[in-house]
Design a protein around this motif. Structure first.
Motif, PDB file in Angstrom:
ATOM      1  N   VAL A 163       0.844  -1.205   0.000  1.00  0.00           N
ATOM      2  CA  VAL A 163       0.000   0.000   0.000  1.00  0.00           C
ATOM      3  C   VAL A 163       0.874   1.247   0.000  1.00  0.00           C
ATOM      4  O   VAL A 163       0.569   2.244  -0.680  1.00  0.00           O
ATOM      5  N   ALA A 164       1.990   1.207   0.718  1.00  0.00           N
ATOM      6  CA  ALA A 164       2.921   2.339   0.713  1.00  0.00           C
ATOM      7  C   ALA A 164       3.499   2.554  -0.688  1.00  0.00           C
ATOM      8  O   ALA A 164       3.692   3.692  -1.123  1.00  0.00           O
ATOM      9  N   LEU A 165       3.781   1.471  -1.398  1.00  0.00           N
ATOM     10  CA  LEU A 165       4.262   1.605  -2.785  1.00  0.00           C
ATOM     11  C   LEU A 165       3.206   2.275  -3.652  1.00  0.00           C
ATOM     12  O   LEU A 165       3.521   3.150  -4.471  1.00  0.00           O
ATOM     13  N   MET A 166       1.962   1.874  -3.496  1.00  0.00           N
ATOM     14  CA  MET A 166       0.882   2.483  -4.278  1.00  0.00           C
ATOM     15  C   MET A 166       0.773   3.971  -3.977  1.00  0.00           C
ATOM     16  O   MET A 166       0.638   4.797  -4.892  1.00  0.00           O
ATOM     17  N   ALA A 167       0.832   4.309  -2.693  1.00  0.00           N
ATOM     18  CA  ALA A 167       0.702   5.713  -2.304  1.00  0.00           C
ATOM     19  C   ALA A 167       1.857   6.556  -2.817  1.00  0.00           C
ATOM     20  O   ALA A 167       1.698   7.752  -3.076  1.00  0.00           O
ATOM     21  N   SER A 168       3.027   5.938  -2.988  1.00  0.00           N
ATOM     22  CA  SER A 168       4.205   6.691  -3.433  1.00  0.00           C
ATOM     23  C   SER A 168       4.301   6.783  -4.955  1.00  0.00           C
ATOM     24  O   SER A 168       5.188   7.460  -5.468  1.00  0.00           O
ATOM     25  N   LEU A 169       3.401   6.124  -5.658  1.00  0.00           N
ATOM     26  CA  LEU A 169       3.433   6.176  -7.120  1.00  0.00           C
ATOM     27  C   LEU A 169       3.294   7.615  -7.614  1.00  0.00           C
ATOM     28  O   LEU A 169       3.943   8.022  -8.581  1.00  0.00           O
ATOM     29  N   SER A 170       2.468   8.385  -6.938  1.00  0.00           N
ATOM     30  CA  SER A 170       2.327   9.809  -7.221  1.00  0.00           C
ATOM     31  C   SER A 170       2.052  10.504  -5.895  1.00  0.00           C
ATOM     32  O   SER A 170       0.897  10.680  -5.500  1.00  0.00           O
TER      33      SER A 170
END
Length: 401
Positions: A335-342
């Motif tokens: 989820v942290a990776l998803m949030a850091s996508l943009s």
């Protein structure tokens, strides 16, 4: 009385004198003027699992660089990490968790661990009401784990010592939970190495904690702008106030992830059994159900590796963990990776959207384990495809990932 930290300032912990029974004390509270509801302050725990086998990657201690730190090669190449496709995802989408914060409600984190320390943000120890969130104050002779078949020793400064040449085996069965929080943090860091880690210590070294401290930790995470809350623990019974705290967090945009429990049955535990928590079951290194894992869909949403997971441990060492406690942080890191996508548009990601992206998973030959085994690549790809074109453009069009 102690205020819990709820937004209305109306929730308190009240302790009885012990002269009357808990049932009578609760009745007296409910009859008091100004009291609208009351419930017991139940205890939760970091649940036990069973250990089996010694994986090849636990012996691969070649030092390699990883996002500014030096780690064991086995930590990166371990089978659980290969299964969830972390390296592929980081490379393909250029994501590492930057600009996000994962709150870990657990036993605390070793603040001196050189792998995790650069990513720690200020936390809190709710078991002692002190700043920081370190679990090192819990070290005693009874808190050491099993290390290569021998007990770890203590040094003169009363800090637990686990030799660099050994790997602790942590099965949470007949063993103290010391190191549990450092372990879950190490898994989040493995998946999202640039995410900030917020240690919220609500459990002691025996793996026991009060619901009131968990509630305080949830409200703390919201007030200190965490993006994700990892909850690798369980309460056996439901709680109105726990549900209220989780709902408050999700309404504020936080994504809550919980472990399904290790009873090996179709049992519902909390907070993972709440509808707005992503409930994570455990699978083996061959992507089959773990014998110890709870199951049942709902509430299980997804599964992730939870057997022989190699991760960080206090005092610059590593440990192997078995249990859904170690499955949940793989999902929290994703989820942290998803949030850091943009990062500028991280606010677009909420509980429902994160759950939908995570549902793009690898099939599992069993019912009751959610949408399958976590696939970080498919999850991030799904989230990227849902973003406005202008948001997805840097990766999708310019090829900067």
């Amino acid at each position: 009385m102690q205020n819990i930290g709820d937004p209305d300032g109306q929730l308190f912990v009240v302790q009885s004198s012990g002269v009357v029974s808990s049932a009578l004390f609760l009745t007296q509270l409910l009859s008091a003027s100004g009291v609208s509801s009351a419930e017991p302050d139940q205890t939760g725990n970091t649940p036990p699992a069973r250990v089996a086998g010694w994986p090849w990657y636990a012996s691969d201690r070649t030092p390699v660089p990883y996002f500014g730190a030096t780690v064991w090669e086995g930590y990166l190449l371990q089978t659980p990490n290969q299964i969830v496709r972390t390296a592929d995802t980081q490379s393909a989408f250029g994501v590492s968790g930057s600009g996000t914060a994962v709150a870990l409600i657990d036993t605390g984190i070793d603040p001196n661990n050189t792998i995790l320390a650069p990513h720690l943000v200020y936390g809190y120890d709710f078991t002692r009401n002190t700043d920081g969130g370190s679990e090192m104050a819990d070290v005693t002779q009874s808190t050491v784990g099993v290390v290569d078949g021998q007990s770890a020793t203590l040094n003169q400064s009363s800090e637990g010592t686990v030799q660099q040449s050994t790997v602790g085996v942590v099965d949470q069965s007949g063993f103290s939970a010391f190191g549990h929080g450092t372990m879950t943090a190490g898994i989040v860091h493995l998946v999202a190495p640039n995410a900030s880690l917020m240690p919220l210590k609500a459990f002691n070294a025996s793996g026991q904690g009060y619901e009131s401290d968990v509630l305080r930790a949830i409200y703390y995470a919201v007030n200190h702008r965490a993006n994700v809350i990892n909850m690798s623990f369980e309460f056996t019974g439901p709680s109105v106030e726990l549900a209220n705290a989780v709902t408050y967090a999700t309404n504020k945009g936080l994504i809550c992830v919980g472990s399904a429990g290790n009873d090996g049955s179709m049992a519902i535990v909390y907070p993972s059994g709440l509808p707005n928590v992503i409930d994570v079951a455990s699978t083996s290194n061959s992507k089959t159900p773990s014998s110890f894992s709870n199951y049942g869909t709902p509430p299980v949403w997804i599964s992730a590796p939870g057997e022989a997971v190699l991760t960080t441990y206090p005092n610059e060492s590593y440990a192997l963990g078995w249990g859904t406690s170690f499955s949940a942080p793989f999902v929290s890191g994703t989820v942290a990776l998803m949030a850091s996508l943009s990062p500028a548009n991280a606010g677009l990601l909420n509980q429902a959207k994160a759950a939908d992206a995570l549902s793009h998973a690898q099939p599992i030959p069993a019912l009751g384990y959610g949408f399958g085994v976590l696939d970080t690549y498919q999850a991030v790809q799904s989230w990227q495809s849902s973003l406005p074109v202008s948001v997805a453009a840097p990766c999708a069009i310019l090829g900067s990932c």
